[in-house]
Write an enzyme that holds these catalytic residues in place. Structure first.
Site: not given
Ligand SMILES: [Zn+2]
Length: 301
Positions: A128, A183, A266
């Site tokens: 990530e 993210h 996200e």
């Molecule tokens: Zn994250």
């Protein structure tokens, strides 16, 4: 830069390059007109961050600049005057420094939490932190091309942190107008897919700026809605498990401590095979970056 070796060959090559340059220069002149100052160096359109690309050699008139015309008037760009703080989540060396990353820092609600975490990864091992770094870097370029000034919470993908409280306070600390934290999610359920956007709820409780915080909260909601719209328009799938693809949480220091409009994206479920493939591809990451820029434009407009 290569230098053609040889005696007779050197001049032949030089002449060919010159003729090619003249030809391209002529085409450029035809395409863009003679008064646009094609060969003038770019007048540094805005005080942006460190862009190293774009410097072009001008040995052969008309060839430099990859066919691009002169930079657009900053006044005509949608984000001129806006400073965007981008926060690429996590960092590449967090896993190797658990003590440093695990140190407790304020969470913005009177409690504490870990300085920073390792983040998730695809099943194939694409991390990530690498994803967020690449997407944020691409988004930075896209936003600058739209006239924004961009500042990043970290300078590379090789370090530890910064801690989440520093990330949260970053926008106001550097004079940015808005904070976008990047993210990707790592649900255990590999069938879970889709992006969602997180805003602080209840609105942040930082003991600064008083009344403007309510405006920030409303603006964060608008930013979240703009991001959902932009990501959807770019063809990404909204999360099936988060209503409206907007999640409201009170436990994220990055959002709690932001004294500016702030959202945390996200962008993908990295354990979902389809979205892992998307996140692992340069083309996919460019699409995410462009969608982020479009979301900021929609919000700012
Ligand atoms: Zn994250």
């Amino acid at each position: 830069m290569t230098d053609p070796a040889g005696r007779a060959g050197r001049w032949t090559v030089a002449l060919a390059v010159l003729l090619a340059g003249l030809a391209v220069g002529w085409v450029s002149w035809l395409a863009f007109g003679s008064g646009a100052g094609d060969e003038r160096p770019a007048p540094s359109p805005s005080p942006t961050t460190e862009r190293t690309s774009g410097a072009s050699a001008t040995d052969v008139p008309g060839v430099a600049g990859s066919g691009k015309s002169s930079p657009p008037d900053p006044a005509s760009l949608p984000l001129t005057g806006l400073t965007v703080a981008l926060d690429p989540g996590h960092n590449g060396a967090n896993a190797q420094h658990p003590d440093q990353a695990g140190a407790l820092v304020p969470d913005g609600r009177g409690g504490s939490k870990a300085c920073n975490t390792v983040g998730t990864s695809t099943d194939a091992g694409y991390a990530e932190h690498a994803f967020t770094w690449d997407v944020a870097s691409r988004a930075s370029t896209a936003l600058e091309d739209l006239g924004a000034r961009v500042v990043l919470t970290r300078a590379d993908d090789d370090g530890v942190g910064p801690c989440v409280d520093v990330r949260g306070g970053f926008a106001q600390d550097v004079g940015a107008d808005v904070l976008v934290s990047v993210h990707a999610n790592g649900s255990d359920d590999r069938a879970a897919k889709g992006f969602f956007v997180i805003v602080a709820d209840p609105p942040p409780v930082v003991e600064i700026d008083g009344p403007p915080r309510a405006d920030d909260a409303a603006s964060s909601e608008r930013l979240a809605t703009a991001m959902v719209g932009a990501l959807g328009s770019a063809g990404f799938t909204p999360s099936g498990s988060v209503a409206g693809a907007i999640s409201r949480r009170g436990d994220l220091a990055t959002l709690n401590l932001a004294a500016r409009p702030a959202v945390l994206l996200e962008l993908a479920e990295m354990r979902n095979p389809d979205e892992a493939a998307l996140a692992s591809s340069e083309e996919g990451r460019q699409r995410y970056a462009d969608a982020i820029a479009a979301g900021v434009v929609a919000w700012a407009g």
